[in-house]
Design an enzyme around this catalytic site. Structure first.
Site, short mmCIF file in Angstrom:
data_model
loop_
_atom_site.label_atom_id
_atom_site.label_comp_id
_atom_site.label_asym_id
_atom_site.label_seq_id
_atom_site.Cartn_x
_atom_site.Cartn_y
_atom_site.Cartn_z
N ASP A 242 0.66 2.53 10.84
CA ASP A 242 1.27 1.76 9.75
C ASP A 242 0.98 2.38 8.39
O ASP A 242 1.80 2.31 7.48
CB ASP A 242 0.78 0.32 9.79
CG ASP A 242 1.36 -0.46 10.96
OD1 ASP A 242 2.40 -0.01 11.50
OD2 ASP A 242 0.77 -1.48 11.35
N CYS A 243 -0.24 2.93 8.25
CA CYS A 243 -0.58 3.51 6.94
C CYS A 243 -0.26 5.00 6.86
O CYS A 243 -0.27 5.58 5.76
CB CYS A 243 -2.04 3.26 6.59
SG CYS A 243 -3.19 3.65 7.90
N TYR A 244 0.03 5.62 8.00
CA TYR A 244 0.44 7.03 8.02
C TYR A 244 1.71 7.15 8.86
O TYR A 244 1.67 7.55 10.04
CB TYR A 244 -0.67 7.90 8.61
CG TYR A 244 -1.93 7.95 7.77
CD1 TYR A 244 -1.97 8.70 6.60
CD2 TYR A 244 -3.07 7.24 8.14
CE1 TYR A 244 -3.11 8.75 5.81
CE2 TYR A 244 -4.22 7.28 7.37
CZ TYR A 244 -4.23 8.04 6.21
OH TYR A 244 -5.37 8.08 5.43
#
Length: 389
Positions: free
Chosen positions: A132-134
């Site tokens: 989700d963050c990458y």
């Protein structure tokens, strides 16, 4: 006699007396240890030799959208990416992978490191772990020294305190980390530059320690820790020098300020890539004992002649030979005259010591107090488990 603080005061005011280790040995021959110790403030040593246990840390900076790199290649050479999202480690002896089925010959991590130091462009190809963050899955670009953040050498094992002489008593050529060894004792190869080598002039590591500032690849580096395979308990001669591979050091330094003249990728036929690296170590003259150790000559240093034709961890030897004999270009093994060649560049090793001397004389390189000594009680633990060939 002196402290490092006193020597540094003389360096910054350009009053320090600095000699290369060869100049110091000649001076001792003229006036003796005691007078030389009073006269000289710093002795510079140097080597330029293959140091395959080397590598570089690289931080790329984040992409947009961000990527968490888990597989990466720099000019076809795999780089380790199993820690920070865009942090990489490229090993000097890692060979290049094939690209589109085409083999990249005679190239490895050492060549990539050299190219980046030289300011050349390097192709980067990365695959990411999508989170989700990458969210980014792939990334390709061209990087240069100026377009990345941190770029520093972090070398787990450099500056072997002595090493071996390789020969081949078998019936076929062997291709080794010392280069080609011809059958039936056709040649011999040694890698340590002998009496000008840094750690042979401080055999008990009494002045070189963790935190010592050094010349590394044409820039400033530091001793970071003991090196891997550090074995200071090696048998020693009466002059305290080891008779074979002994102490090693882990080194670190900012590659953005290094010079490709002193950091060169290389390749050993049928063995693999490596890195030729220039390292210079200043030895402060704190006592007469320091000068006594630095006065050691090639005739008083020995290395074991090891037969690589025996495929075992512990190989048979043909005894010990002095570095004076090695540098003569010929040694006698079991009655046979064998030609000898150095793997280290003796000329460039001398140039490293001279370059470091020039820096100190100009007042641009001062000495550091070690923050801790290098341990001198390490044993060597092998992995002696039987395996199938």
């Amino acid at each position: 006699m002196r402290t490092i603080a006193e020597i540094n005061e003389k360096i910054t005011s350009q009053r320090a007396v600095v000699l290369t280790v060869e100049e110091l040995k000649a001076r001792v021959a003229e006036i003796g240890v005691a007078k030389a110790a009073k006269e000289v403030d710093v002795v510079t040593t140097g080597t330029f030799e293959p140091m395959e246990s080397s590598g570089a840390i690289i931080n790329l900076g984040h992409t947009d959208p961000p990527i968490k790199i888990r597989r990466c290649w720099l000019d076809g050479v795999p780089a380790y990416s199993g820690f920070g999202a865009v942090d990489l480690y490229i090993g000097a002896s890692c060979p290049a992978d094939a690209i589109d089925g085409e083999e990249i010959k005679e190239r490895g991590g050492g060549h990539v490191i050299e190219d980046l130091i030289a300011g050349k462009a390097v192709q980067l190809r990365a695959q990411g772990q999508v989170t989700d963050c990458y969210p980014r899955a792939t990334f390709e670009t061209t990087i240069m020294r100026e377009t990345i953040n941190q770029f520093y050498l972090f070398n787990p094992r450099n500056l072997y305190q002595n090493f071996i002489v390789g020969v081949n008593g078998g019936d076929r050529p062997l291709f080794t980390y010392l280069g080609p060894l011809q059958p039936r004792l056709g040649n011999a190869v040694y890698s340590n530059p002998g009496a000008i080598s840094p750690l042979l002039n401080d055999p008990n590591l009494e002045v070189v320690g963790i935190g010592t500032r050094i010349f590394l690849g044409g820039g400033i580096g530091y001793v970071a820790w003991e090196g891997t395979q550090h074995f200071p308990l090696q048998k020693r001669l009466a002059n305290d020098t080891p008779i074979g591979p002994s102490a090693t050091l882990a080194l670190i330094g900012d590659a953005k300020h290094m010079d490709a003249r002193w950091v060169r990728g290389c390749y050993f036929k049928s063995y693999g890539p490596s890195l030729m690296l220039g390292v210079g170590v200043p030895i402060p003259v704190l006592s007469e004992k320091v000068v006594e150790h630095c006065a050691v000559l090639d005739k008083d240093l020995v290395a074991p002649i090891v037969d690589f034709s025996i495929p075992r961890r512990v190989r048979p030897t043909f005894g010990l030979v002095s570095y004076a004999q090695l540098k003569s270009g010929r040694v006698t093994i079991e009655g046979k005259t064998v030609r000898v060649a150095p793997l280290a560049s003796l000329y460039l090793s001398r140039q490293v010591a001279l370059e470091l001397k020039n820096w100190i004389e100009a007042g641009t390189f001062t000495l550091t107090e070690p923050v801790s000594p290098v341990p001198m009680e390490r044993s060597f633990i092998p992995q002696d488990r039987w395996t199938e060939f």
